[in-house]
Design a protein around this motif. Structure first.
Motif, mmCIF file in Angstrom:
data_model
loop_
_atom_site.group_PDB
_atom_site.id
_atom_site.type_symbol
_atom_site.label_atom_id
_atom_site.label_comp_id
_atom_site.label_asym_id
_atom_site.label_seq_id
_atom_site.Cartn_x
_atom_site.Cartn_y
_atom_site.Cartn_z
ATOM 1 N N VAL A 27 0.836 -1.205 0.000
ATOM 2 C CA VAL A 27 0.000 0.000 0.000
ATOM 3 C C VAL A 27 0.870 1.255 0.000
ATOM 4 O O VAL A 27 0.643 2.184 -0.782
ATOM 5 C CB VAL A 27 -0.988 -0.018 1.184
ATOM 6 N N HIS A 41 -6.476 5.057 2.381
ATOM 7 C CA HIS A 41 -5.319 4.170 2.338
ATOM 8 C C HIS A 41 -4.248 4.521 3.362
ATOM 9 O O HIS A 41 -3.408 3.676 3.676
ATOM 10 C CB HIS A 41 -4.685 4.210 0.941
ATOM 11 N N HIS A 58 -5.773 0.174 -2.306
ATOM 12 C CA HIS A 58 -6.255 0.812 -3.533
ATOM 13 C C HIS A 58 -6.853 -0.273 -4.441
ATOM 14 O O HIS A 58 -6.242 -1.334 -4.622
ATOM 15 C CB HIS A 58 -5.111 1.463 -4.308
#
Length: 150
Positions: A27, A41, A58
């Motif tokens: 990530v 995120h 994502h």
């Protein structure tokens, strides 16, 4: 040759990938590559109080992982000419850091092109998490080498 060519395929053929766990590093690295630092995120505190309860990976990161998992099969290593299209891709459920995904593929269409040395393959692609819940799905269209007629 590594893998199989267009002429060796049939509609209905299925193949599944190995699994891969989505990590914190995945990530963070995808944030850097994509420039997408959205709080979905990156902000654990904000996401704790969200409907998700935690940060999510994502959607495009997971799709990228799909292409990598499919490539690890080495089925089309020497025959793939182009990744032509993604059709009707849907993000059905969140993927969280720590989730493990796998990909199921089914060939749903094969057709020659106007060039005798290539053909179009359409695959239905489904992405599952460790609970066998479908999290993404769509179709991937590829151009493959064909045997050249003598």
């Amino acid at each position: 040759m590594t893998g199989i060519r267009f002429d060796d395929l049939q509609t209905g053929m299925r193949f599944d990938t190995c699994r891969r766990t989505v990590t914190e590093a995945d990530v963070v690295n995808f944030c850097g590559v994509s420039g997408d630092f959205h709080s979905l995120h990156t902000d654990a505190e904000a996401m704790r109080d969200s409907p998700f309860g935690q940060r999510i990976a994502h959607g495009a990161l997971v799709l990228s992982m799909v292409t990598g998992l499919r490539g690890r099969l080495h089925m089309f290593t020497d025959s793939l000419l182009a990744f032509a299209e993604i059709r009707r891709w849907r993000f059905l459920a969140p993927v969280f850091i720590g989730d493990t995904i796998r990909v199921s593929n089914e060939i749903i269409e094969l057709r020659p092109t106007s060039k005798a040395d290539r053909g179009v393959m359409v695959q239905r692609v489904e992405v599952f998490n460790q609970h066998d819940s479908r999290v993404q799905e769509g179709e991937i269209v590829s151009i493959l080498k064909r045997a050249v007629p003598a």
